[in-house]
Design a protein around this motif. Structure first.
Motif, PDB file in Angstrom:
ATOM      1  N   UNK A 309      39.503  45.619  29.784  1.00  0.00           N
ATOM      2  CA  UNK A 309      39.360  44.327  30.886  1.00  0.00           C
ATOM      3  C   UNK A 309      39.119  44.881  32.214  1.00  0.00           C
ATOM      4  N   UNK A 310      38.037  45.364  32.942  1.00  0.00           N
ATOM      5  CA  UNK A 310      38.188  45.926  34.244  1.00  0.00           C
ATOM      6  C   UNK A 310      37.724  44.858  35.144  1.00  0.00           C
ATOM      7  N   UNK A 311      38.681  44.526  36.139  1.00  0.00           N
ATOM      8  CA  UNK A 311      38.376  43.683  37.227  1.00  0.00           C
ATOM      9  C   UNK A 311      38.376  44.374  38.530  1.00  0.00           C
ATOM     10  N   UNK A 312      37.073  44.587  38.873  1.00  0.00           N
ATOM     11  CA  UNK A 312      37.185  45.279  40.246  1.00  0.00           C
ATOM     12  C   UNK A 312      37.142  44.471  41.345  1.00  0.00           C
ATOM     13  N   UNK A 313      37.639  44.749  42.273  1.00  0.00           N
ATOM     14  CA  UNK A 313      37.660  44.078  43.669  1.00  0.00           C
ATOM     15  C   UNK A 313      38.574  42.770  43.177  1.00  0.00           C
ATOM     16  N   UNK A 314      39.618  42.872  42.598  1.00  0.00           N
ATOM     17  CA  UNK A 314      40.610  42.070  41.861  1.00  0.00           C
ATOM     18  C   UNK A 314      40.996  40.704  42.931  1.00  0.00           C
ATOM     19  N   UNK A 315      41.349  41.129  44.031  1.00  0.00           N
ATOM     20  CA  UNK A 315      41.647  39.963  44.786  1.00  0.00           C
ATOM     21  C   UNK A 315      40.642  39.100  45.235  1.00  0.00           C
ATOM     22  N   UNK A 316      39.270  39.630  45.015  1.00  0.00           N
ATOM     23  CA  UNK A 316      38.281  38.644  45.138  1.00  0.00           C
ATOM     24  C   UNK A 316      37.699  37.508  44.139  1.00  0.00           C
ATOM     25  N   UNK A 317      38.651  37.765  42.976  1.00  0.00           N
ATOM     26  CA  UNK A 317      38.433  36.846  41.722  1.00  0.00           C
ATOM     27  C   UNK A 317      39.095  35.514  42.266  1.00  0.00           C
ATOM     28  N   UNK A 318      38.885  34.419  41.738  1.00  0.00           N
ATOM     29  CA  UNK A 318      39.549  33.085  42.010  1.00  0.00           C
ATOM     30  C   UNK A 318      41.064  33.168  41.686  1.00  0.00           C
ATOM     31  N   UNK A 319      41.761  32.447  42.290  1.00  0.00           N
ATOM     32  CA  UNK A 319      43.282  32.459  41.868  1.00  0.00           C
ATOM     33  C   UNK A 319      43.565  31.765  40.447  1.00  0.00           C
ATOM     34  N   UNK A 320      42.892  30.669  40.160  1.00  0.00           N
ATOM     35  CA  UNK A 320      42.830  30.199  38.717  1.00  0.00           C
ATOM     36  C   UNK A 320      42.653  31.281  37.856  1.00  0.00           C
ATOM     37  N   UNK A 321      41.549  32.082  37.920  1.00  0.00           N
ATOM     38  CA  UNK A 321      41.368  32.919  36.784  1.00  0.00           C
ATOM     39  C   UNK A 321      42.195  34.052  36.794  1.00  0.00           C
ATOM     40  N   UNK A 322      42.706  34.309  37.925  1.00  0.00           N
ATOM     41  CA  UNK A 322      43.851  35.545  37.956  1.00  0.00           C
ATOM     42  C   UNK A 322      45.150  35.011  37.371  1.00  0.00           C
ATOM     43  N   UNK A 323      45.550  33.811  37.632  1.00  0.00           N
ATOM     44  CA  UNK A 323      46.812  33.133  36.843  1.00  0.00           C
ATOM     45  C   UNK A 323      46.620  32.922  35.575  1.00  0.00           C
ATOM     46  N   UNK A 324      45.300  32.547  35.204  1.00  0.00           N
ATOM     47  CA  UNK A 324      45.123  32.359  33.734  1.00  0.00           C
ATOM     48  C   UNK A 324      45.228  33.668  32.745  1.00  0.00           C
ATOM     49  N   UNK A 325      45.147  34.923  33.369  1.00  0.00           N
ATOM     50  CA  UNK A 325      45.322  36.028  32.587  1.00  0.00           C
ATOM     51  C   UNK A 325      46.751  36.144  32.028  1.00  0.00           C
ATOM     52  N   UNK A 326      47.898  35.735  32.853  1.00  0.00           N
ATOM     53  CA  UNK A 326      49.309  35.551  32.560  1.00  0.00           C
ATOM     54  C   UNK A 326      49.723  35.567  31.286  1.00  0.00           C
ATOM     55  N   UNK A 327      49.485  34.353  30.747  1.00  0.00           N
ATOM     56  CA  UNK A 327      49.707  34.002  29.091  1.00  0.00           C
ATOM     57  C   UNK A 327      49.308  35.041  28.133  1.00  0.00           C
ATOM     58  N   UNK A 328      47.917  35.150  28.390  1.00  0.00           N
ATOM     59  CA  UNK A 328      47.342  36.048  27.312  1.00  0.00           C
ATOM     60  C   UNK A 328      47.629  37.416  27.472  1.00  0.00           C
ATOM     61  N   UNK A 329      47.952  37.851  28.492  1.00  0.00           N
ATOM     62  CA  UNK A 329      48.754  39.285  28.517  1.00  0.00           C
ATOM     63  C   UNK A 329      50.027  39.673  27.984  1.00  0.00           C
TER      64      UNK A 329
END
Length: 515
Positions: A309-329
């Motif tokens: 899963x490649x997330x380019x320009x990662x800081x531009x993603x919504x904060x909710x999306x980035x935080x929602x990654x934590x548990x699945x990781x």
């Protein structure tokens, strides 16, 4: 006079989990009509019109009495048009048109057209896999999806092009439908294939970064790439999937099932690790997965299972999306909970985050002729969008520099993806042999408690550096454990029996710490 209750078997999918559904049909002395009960969604509730019209089209009208169709278990919500075939056969059996001998022991999966034709429903491959796991020995599917269903070993596939074919088979009036008749159907979109032309040898002047990606591939470790535009972050990330080994048979079935949920028709199983790269404007549902009364829809995080899963320009993603990654990781699964739906989808992936060091991209890049125009506060706030809990789950944090003209033109053969893949396969084989008898196969899956346990604990002489960093608060326990995992991957690549001081120091350096 009641004709009794007739039953035909089907399969309900909630994510990738299947449940046996018995479609019950009974005729009663009321005014003509039909009702479907058992928590159907809108598409399933409309099956009564499709069934009645299709039955008339094939010359077998259903009873002129009232027909009640029950989908058992009644407490389970059911979605989609894949129940049409089972409903039609159960209703026609209640109308004395179809014998009951094989109805309850065959899983029926198919959408019904008004002309009596059968069509592939969404998630067919996953439904066939679920039918096998539910101990069905036979499944009936539309002819156009027969090749896809036969990708699942250990279950007999009966192909029917029309409702009349299905009835004839249950009556014992001939073989299943001829495969040649599927050619007349409209082609469905093929499964996406990885770009075979993308090779790691395209990366020049980034030998250290390439080696770090090999370490990441060996243990399925997460990576972040921070550097200015043009430094090769996207090039490195897009080549990572090419150095990963082929999927194992169980992984291939899971990846193919997820693709099937996305309404992709499969002629072959997915055998290469998938690569997903959502745009930073994507919604949370598109990235994380979602579900409602219409069913479960896997997002990029599930479609990337056993891949990248490649997330380019990662800081531009919504904060909710980035935080929602934590548990699945951490867990390797993504859980979808709604009022009437609770499902889990796999999320065993390698996350690659790429970001510029600041909005203008020039911070900390002495080799560029352009100076950074961002204030210190702006730079801090930009990368601060990647929260501490998320970055703490990243195993390798790489700073990538722009390639100089001298490095770009240096002589020497760059390693190809095939070369690097052989190294990764060998390293994973060593890890798998060491982890035999445990629930894990890769270093990235091993919990820290096990690595710090009596049998696997490294000597203090090897861990002195990270012990000191932990004592000073420069490392969390999670970070400590992730450094141990990376050190084991480095050791496996080197063919060593266990990590030493140098492997642990290299793992710490790859995490962005000082050695």
């Amino acid at each position: 006079m009641s004709r009794g209750v007739r039953r035909a078997a089907a399969v309900a999918l909630t994510g990738l989990q299947g449940t046996r559904v018995m479609v019950e049909a009974a005729v009663s002395h009321q005014l003509p009509g039909m009702t479907i009960i058992g928590l159907p969604d809108a598409a399933l509730a409309e099956a009564k019109q499709r069934v009645r019209t299709a039955s008339a089209q094939v010359g077998l009208p259903i009873s002129d009495r009232f027909v009640t169709v029950n989908l058992a278990p009644a407490s389970l919500p059911k979605q989609g048009s894949g129940f049409d075939l089972a409903i039609a056969l159960a209703v026609l059996s209640a109308s004395e048109h179809v014998p009951t001998a094989k109805l309850a022991e065959t899983a029926h999966i198919g959408e019904l057209g008004l002309d009596g034709s059968l069509r592939r429903p969404v998630g067919l491959l996953g439904a066939v896999i679920a039918a096998r796991e539910l101990s069905f020995s036979r499944v009936m599917v539309p002819l156009e999806a027969a090749a896809e269903a036969r990708l699942v070993p250990g279950i007999e596939v009966v192909a029917a092009d029309t409702l009349l074919d299905a009835i004839a088979w249950h009556r014992g009036e001939g073989p299943p439908a001829d495969q040649d008749r599927a050619a007349a159907r409209s082609p469905r979109p093929p499964a996406p294939q990885p770009d075979s032309d993308a090779d790691m040898s395209d990366v020049v002047g980034q030998e250290e970064a390439v080696e770090a990606m090999v370490v990441a591939a060996a243990g399925r470790h997460h990576v972040s790439l921070i550097g200015p535009p043009g430094s090769g972050k996207t090039l490195l990330a897009t080549r990572l999937a090419g150095i990963l080994p082929d999927l194992s048979p169980p992984e291939s079935l899971v990846a193919s099932s997820i693709a099937s949920l996305s309404d992709v028709a499969l002629d072959t199983l997915v055998t290469r690790p998938p690569f997903e790269s959502p745009h930073h404007t994507a919604s949370s549902a598109a990235v994380i997965s979602t579900g409602d009364a219409r069913g479960i829809r896997p997002g990029s995080i599930s479609r990337a299972s056993y891949g990248v899963l490649f997330m380019d320009e990662a800081p531009e993603f919504g904060r909710v999306i980035l935080d929602d990654l934590r548990e699945p990781l951490e867990s390797g699964t993504v859980t979808i909970s709604r009022a009437r739906i609770h499902a889990s989808l796999p999320a065993k992936l390698q996350l690659v985050l790429a970001a510029n060091p600041c909005p203008c991209g020039n911070a900390g890049s002495p080799e560029t002729a352009l100076s950074c125009t961002c204030t210190p506060h702006t730079r801090m706030r930009y990368l601060g969008r990647l929260s501490g809990p998320l970055t703490d789950r990243i195993d390798l944090r790489l700073t990538v520099r722009r390639v100089s003209s001298l490095a770009a033109t240096s002589a020497g053969r760059s390693p190809t993806s095939a070369d690097l893949r052989e190294r990764v396969i060998a390293a994973r084989a060593r890890a798998s042999a060491r982890l035999r008898g445990t629930p894990w196969t890769l270093n990235g899956e091993v919990p820290g408690e096990w690595l710090r346990g009596e049998s696997m604990r490294l000597p203090h002489s090897a861990t002195t550096t990270i012990d000191r960093a932990l004592a000073l608060g420069a490392l969390t326990v999670r970070g400590y454990d992730r450094i141990l995992r990376v050190a084991w991957s480095i050791s496996d690549l080197a063919g060593a029996a266990r990590p030493g001081r140098s492997e642990v120091a290299q793992a710490l350096a790859l995490r962005g710490g000082a050695t």
